[in-house]
Motif scaffolding. Structure first.
Motif, PDB file in Angstrom:
ATOM      1  N   LEU A 233      31.479  38.251 -11.591  1.00  0.00           N
ATOM      2  CA  LEU A 233      30.718  37.613 -12.669  1.00  0.00           C
ATOM      3  C   LEU A 233      30.488  38.649 -13.755  1.00  0.00           C
ATOM      4  O   LEU A 233      29.969  39.732 -13.495  1.00  0.00           O
ATOM      5  N   LEU A 234      30.887  38.295 -14.984  1.00  0.00           N
ATOM      6  CA  LEU A 234      30.898  39.293 -16.057  1.00  0.00           C
ATOM      7  C   LEU A 234      29.869  39.032 -17.151  1.00  0.00           C
ATOM      8  O   LEU A 234      29.682  37.901 -17.586  1.00  0.00           O
ATOM      9  N   GLY A 235      29.243  40.094 -17.607  1.00  0.00           N
ATOM     10  CA  GLY A 235      28.369  40.054 -18.775  1.00  0.00           C
ATOM     11  C   GLY A 235      28.013  41.489 -19.128  1.00  0.00           C
ATOM     12  O   GLY A 235      28.132  42.386 -18.284  1.00  0.00           O
ATOM     13  N   GLN A 236      27.567  41.716 -20.359  1.00  0.00           N
ATOM     14  CA  GLN A 236      27.158  43.076 -20.730  1.00  0.00           C
ATOM     15  C   GLN A 236      25.895  43.472 -19.989  1.00  0.00           C
ATOM     16  O   GLN A 236      25.599  44.640 -19.812  1.00  0.00           O
ATOM     17  N   ASN A 237      25.138  42.469 -19.559  1.00  0.00           N
ATOM     18  CA  ASN A 237      23.847  42.737 -18.933  1.00  0.00           C
ATOM     19  C   ASN A 237      23.516  41.552 -18.025  1.00  0.00           C
ATOM     20  O   ASN A 237      22.638  40.756 -18.330  1.00  0.00           O
ATOM     21  N   LEU A 258      23.730  34.037  -8.420  1.00  0.00           N
ATOM     22  CA  LEU A 258      24.483  34.745  -7.368  1.00  0.00           C
ATOM     23  C   LEU A 258      24.501  33.906  -6.092  1.00  0.00           C
ATOM     24  O   LEU A 258      25.539  33.751  -5.440  1.00  0.00           O
ATOM     25  N   GLU A 259      23.332  33.379  -5.766  1.00  0.00           N
ATOM     26  CA  GLU A 259      23.187  32.586  -4.552  1.00  0.00           C
ATOM     27  C   GLU A 259      24.069  31.333  -4.613  1.00  0.00           C
ATOM     28  O   GLU A 259      24.766  31.016  -3.655  1.00  0.00           O
ATOM     29  N   LYS A 260      24.036  30.661  -5.762  1.00  0.00           N
ATOM     30  CA  LYS A 260      24.843  29.439  -5.910  1.00  0.00           C
ATOM     31  C   LYS A 260      26.324  29.751  -5.728  1.00  0.00           C
ATOM     32  O   LYS A 260      27.052  28.997  -5.099  1.00  0.00           O
ATOM     33  N   VAL A 261      26.783  30.866  -6.313  1.00  0.00           N
ATOM     34  CA  VAL A 261      28.205  31.198  -6.218  1.00  0.00           C
ATOM     35  C   VAL A 261      28.530  31.631  -4.782  1.00  0.00           C
ATOM     36  O   VAL A 261      29.553  31.243  -4.212  1.00  0.00           O
ATOM     37  N   ALA A 262      27.610  32.380  -4.169  1.00  0.00           N
ATOM     38  CA  ALA A 262      27.850  32.852  -2.795  1.00  0.00           C
ATOM     39  C   ALA A 262      27.942  31.686  -1.822  1.00  0.00           C
ATOM     40  O   ALA A 262      28.651  31.756  -0.813  1.00  0.00           O
ATOM     41  N   ARG A 263      27.246  30.594  -2.131  1.00  0.00           N
ATOM     42  CA  ARG A 263      27.237  29.446  -1.217  1.00  0.00           C
ATOM     43  C   ARG A 263      28.492  28.590  -1.297  1.00  0.00           C
ATOM     44  O   ARG A 263      28.664  27.676  -0.498  1.00  0.00           O
ATOM     45  N   ILE A 264      29.370  28.874  -2.267  1.00  0.00           N
ATOM     46  CA  ILE A 264      30.617  28.099  -2.360  1.00  0.00           C
ATOM     47  C   ILE A 264      31.377  28.213  -1.046  1.00  0.00           C
ATOM     48  O   ILE A 264      31.830  27.236  -0.483  1.00  0.00           O
ATOM     49  N   SER A 265      31.508  29.432  -0.546  1.00  0.00           N
ATOM     50  CA  SER A 265      32.133  29.649   0.767  1.00  0.00           C
ATOM     51  C   SER A 265      31.857  31.074   1.213  1.00  0.00           C
ATOM     52  O   SER A 265      31.910  31.993   0.392  1.00  0.00           O
ATOM     53  N   LEU A 267      33.847  32.768   2.591  1.00  0.00           N
ATOM     54  CA  LEU A 267      35.115  33.489   2.410  1.00  0.00           C
ATOM     55  C   LEU A 267      35.332  33.941   0.967  1.00  0.00           C
ATOM     56  O   LEU A 267      36.316  34.612   0.656  1.00  0.00           O
ATOM     57  N   LEU A 268      34.424  33.543   0.069  1.00  0.00           N
ATOM     58  CA  LEU A 268      34.569  33.967  -1.330  1.00  0.00           C
ATOM     59  C   LEU A 268      33.647  35.154  -1.587  1.00  0.00           C
ATOM     60  O   LEU A 268      32.426  35.036  -1.520  1.00  0.00           O
ATOM     61  N   ARG A 269      34.251  36.292  -1.883  1.00  0.00           N
ATOM     62  CA  ARG A 269      33.442  37.465  -2.223  1.00  0.00           C
ATOM     63  C   ARG A 269      32.911  37.349  -3.648  1.00  0.00           C
ATOM     64  O   ARG A 269      33.635  36.892  -4.539  1.00  0.00           O
ATOM     65  N   VAL A 270      31.700  37.842  -3.849  1.00  0.00           N
ATOM     66  CA  VAL A 270      31.100  37.793  -5.179  1.00  0.00           C
ATOM     67  C   VAL A 270      30.754  39.205  -5.628  1.00  0.00           C
ATOM     68  O   VAL A 270      30.092  39.958  -4.890  1.00  0.00           O
ATOM     69  N   ARG A 271      31.238  39.574  -6.792  1.00  0.00           N
ATOM     70  CA  ARG A 271      30.867  40.848  -7.428  1.00  0.00           C
ATOM     71  C   ARG A 271      30.306  40.545  -8.806  1.00  0.00           C
ATOM     72  O   ARG A 271      30.456  39.427  -9.326  1.00  0.00           O
ATOM     73  N   PHE A 272      29.763  41.548  -9.456  1.00  0.00           N
ATOM     74  CA  PHE A 272      29.203  41.334 -10.790  1.00  0.00           C
ATOM     75  C   PHE A 272      29.193  42.655 -11.546  1.00  0.00           C
ATOM     76  O   PHE A 272      29.184  43.725 -10.951  1.00  0.00           O
ATOM     77  N   SER A 273      29.171  42.545 -12.860  1.00  0.00           N
ATOM     78  CA  SER A 273      29.138  43.733 -13.709  1.00  0.00           C
ATOM     79  C   SER A 273      28.828  43.293 -15.133  1.00  0.00           C
ATOM     80  O   SER A 273      29.375  42.279 -15.580  1.00  0.00           O
ATOM     81  N   VAL A 284      17.168  40.160  -7.056  1.00  0.00           N
ATOM     82  CA  VAL A 284      18.625  40.318  -7.037  1.00  0.00           C
ATOM     83  C   VAL A 284      19.038  41.163  -5.825  1.00  0.00           C
ATOM     84  O   VAL A 284      19.954  40.809  -5.078  1.00  0.00           O
ATOM     85  N   LEU A 285      18.328  42.273  -5.608  1.00  0.00           N
ATOM     86  CA  LEU A 285      18.690  43.164  -4.489  1.00  0.00           C
ATOM     87  C   LEU A 285      18.551  42.427  -3.158  1.00  0.00           C
ATOM     88  O   LEU A 285      19.412  42.554  -2.270  1.00  0.00           O
ATOM     89  N   GLN A 286      17.491  41.636  -3.029  1.00  0.00           N
ATOM     90  CA  GLN A 286      17.297  40.892  -1.781  1.00  0.00           C
ATOM     91  C   GLN A 286      18.374  39.823  -1.593  1.00  0.00           C
ATOM     92  O   GLN A 286      18.822  39.573  -0.476  1.00  0.00           O
ATOM     93  N   THR A 287      18.794  39.231  -2.689  1.00  0.00           N
ATOM     94  CA  THR A 287      19.870  38.228  -2.601  1.00  0.00           C
ATOM     95  C   THR A 287      21.173  38.899  -2.156  1.00  0.00           C
ATOM     96  O   THR A 287      21.896  38.375  -1.308  1.00  0.00           O
ATOM     97  N   ILE A 288      21.446  40.073  -2.710  1.00  0.00           N
ATOM     98  CA  ILE A 288      22.658  40.798  -2.289  1.00  0.00           C
ATOM     99  C   ILE A 288      22.566  41.087  -0.790  1.00  0.00           C
ATOM    100  O   ILE A 288      23.505  40.852  -0.028  1.00  0.00           O
ATOM    101  N   ALA A 289      21.394  41.574  -0.369  1.00  0.00           N
ATOM    102  CA  ALA A 289      21.215  41.937   1.043  1.00  0.00           C
ATOM    103  C   ALA A 289      21.308  40.702   1.938  1.00  0.00           C
ATOM    104  O   ALA A 289      21.761  40.791   3.088  1.00  0.00           O
ATOM    105  N   GLY A 290      20.940  39.538   1.417  1.00  0.00           N
ATOM    106  CA  GLY A 290      20.863  38.332   2.238  1.00  0.00           C
ATOM    107  C   GLY A 290      22.198  37.611   2.427  1.00  0.00           C
ATOM    108  O   GLY A 290      22.301  36.728   3.269  1.00  0.00           O
TER     109      GLY A 290
END
Ligand code: SAH
Ligand code: SF4
Ligand code: F3S
Length: 486
Positions: A233-237, A258-265, A267-273, A284-290
């Protein structure tokens, strides 16, 4: 590794989100070029957002009957999607333009267009300076390309550099260019409101706006259905993503997205920058950890380790605050990969400030960094307010020291992984040999390993599959391992 140093020292690389594509220009390729009556060639510079924009442009051009070609010699339309972030990035574009102008001299029917941030920065000045350019289009005006092309075909010069407060191209399905079919970039917002004093991006990309969450999830779901296994997922911020859905009953923060995209499957990895340190929240950190499929990797640009310089840069955090953020990441996500951007030689930087940056790097133990020396950009706050007073040889010497520390840290970080086993998403053949696979672990480290597994159960693997890899060795840039069933 010397190449890496020299590359960075020259400021050659202006892209940043994905090492393998950094600063590389590419031309797209379609399966069925014959399906189109005319051909376009596009080459992109800068950050991943620019690369993602080229995929929007390709989609718009397809509808106009232009198919992509990798060979500019056969193109009716040549586009350069440009970057203004450092002077070197603009010089590279100017050089390319002189080459294309030769082609235009031989074949005046060809149209040459400049897209992206440099188009936005220079506007119609481009047409005065670069006489053979026909079309100049800023990043928010790509929907008007069909009209602009028609104008240019009729012999007029065509310019649209209007910035928008709303445009997110939410409804346009990007045409994936030069794709490995496994990993894809998805724009979730545009523009930037931060006004870091060194940075030209707020001027070239305009105000920050978030894309409709539903359209983001839909695009990611479609990618998954087509066989993609990782979205970035891309954005300047990205951490300031904020969207209220149309029925006004749901506020979507970045953590929620992040959660919505992670719930697609799973098997789908989610990154962001990219994450601005001031905006990344515990949520956000807790969502990543979860979520196992949200990668444990954060690009958290520090820019400088000196509070005084950070203030001049208008980064809005202090050295201590940033350190607190890194501590919190390590507390909530203990195995998180962290990378950074660093600028050497910003206005008034003293040896003492520089040493604090080196210190900061040692403290944070970045796995990787993009490192630059300061390049003054016209129109930025720093250019208006401060003198670019650090001599070039000092900037370069300091950058060299930053690069040396990062090289050491990257090697140390990789050595610590020897003996560990990681889940790796296979992206394709390794660059050096088609007998090896190349993939990444959750922390975004590249891992290379032989295809011929000792265990016959691993036969039939293909790109897009996940596999466990035990790390046996490393270089500074790459982990080396073998498939394991443990
Ligand atoms: N939005 C992203 C960065 C976009 S620009 C973020 O906030 O992290 C990418 C990187 O280029 C910046 O992080 C910064 O390190 C570098 N950069 C930007 N302007 C620069 C300049 N004028 N000179 C040198 N490096 C610059
Ligand atoms: Fe530039 Fe700062 Fe915005 Fe990043 S956050 S794009 S560095 S102004
Ligand atoms: Fe360059 Fe524009 Fe990206 S200036 S870094 S292409 S937003």
């Amino acid at each position: 590794m010397i190449d890496f140093v020299i590359d960075k020292m020259n400021g050659d690389t202006s892209g940043r989100h994905n090492e393998s594509r950094q600063g590389e220009a590419y031309a797209p390729f379609f399966n069925d070029p014959e399906a189109y009556s005319k051909k376009f060639y596009i080459e992109s510079y800068g950050c991943q957002m620019n690369f993602a924009d080229s995929e929007i442009v390709a989609s718009i051009l397809n509808k106009e009957g232009f198919g992509a070609t990798r060979n500019f010699q056969e193109a009716d339309l040549i586009f350069i999607n440009t970057c203004s972030v450092r002077e070197k990035a603009e010089q590279t574009v100017r050089k390319r333009l002189t080459e294309y102008k030769k082609i235009k001299n031989q074949n005046p029917g060809i149209l040459i267009g400049v897209l992206g941030c440099m188009a936005e920065r220079l506007k119609s000045k481009f047409l005065e300076e670069e006489k053979l350019v026909d079309i100049v289009v800023g990043p928010d005006a790509y929907r008007t390309l069909p009209v602009l092309i028609k104008e240019a075909e009729g012999g007029q010069k065509a310019v649209n550099v209007l910035l928008s407060r709303e445009e997110t191209y939410a409804d346009i399905s990007p045409v994936r260019l030069d794709s490995n079919g496994v990993t894809a970039f998805v724009s979730i917002m545009r523009g930037c409101n931060n006004m870091c004093t060194f940075c030209v991006v707020p001027f070239t990309r305009g105000r920050e706006r978030s894309r409709d969450a539903g359209s983001i999830v839909k695009e990611c779901k479609e990618l998954f259905d087509q066989g993609y296994r990782e979205v970035t997922l891309l954005g300047q911020n990205v951490d300031s993503y904020y969207y209220i859905n149309e029925s006004n009953d749901e506020t979507i923060t970045f953590a929620k997205l992040l959660e919505k995209v992670a719930r697609i499957s799973p098997l789908l990895r989610v990154r962001f920058s990219t994450s601005h340190p001031k905006d990344i929240t515990d949520e956000v950190l807790q969502t990543i950890a979860g979520y196992e499929n949200i990668c444990n990797y954060i690009h958290l640009p520090v820019q400088s380790g000196s509070t005084r310089i950070l203030q001049l840069m208008n980064r809005t955090y202090t050295r201590e605050w940033y350190i607190g953020k890194v501590d919190r990441i390590r507390e909530l996500i203990p195995d998180c990969g962290i990378s950074s951007d660093i600028i050497s030689g910003f206005c008034t930087e003293m040896e003492e400030d520089h040493n604090q940056t080196l210190d900061m790097m040692e403290y944070c133990k970045y796995d990787m960094s993009y490192m630059f020396f300061y390049s003054e950009r016209p129109g930025t706050l720093a250019q208006k307010r401060f003198k670019d007073d650090v001599p070039e040889e000092i900037k370069k010497r300091r950058l060299q020291e930053v690069v040396e520390i990062q090289n050491k840290l990257s090697l140390e970080s990789n050595k610590k992984d020897i003996g560990k086993t990681f889940k790796v998403l296979i992206e394709g053949d390794s660059k050096r040999s088609d007998k090896d696979w190349m993939g990444r672990n959750s922390q975004n480290k590249v891992i290379v390993f032989p295809k011929t597994a000792e265990n016959p159960g691993t036969a039939g693997l293909k790109k897009g599959d996940y596999v466990n890899v035990a790390v046996t060795d490393c270089t500074q840039a790459t982990l080396i391992g073998k498939i394991t069933c443990d």
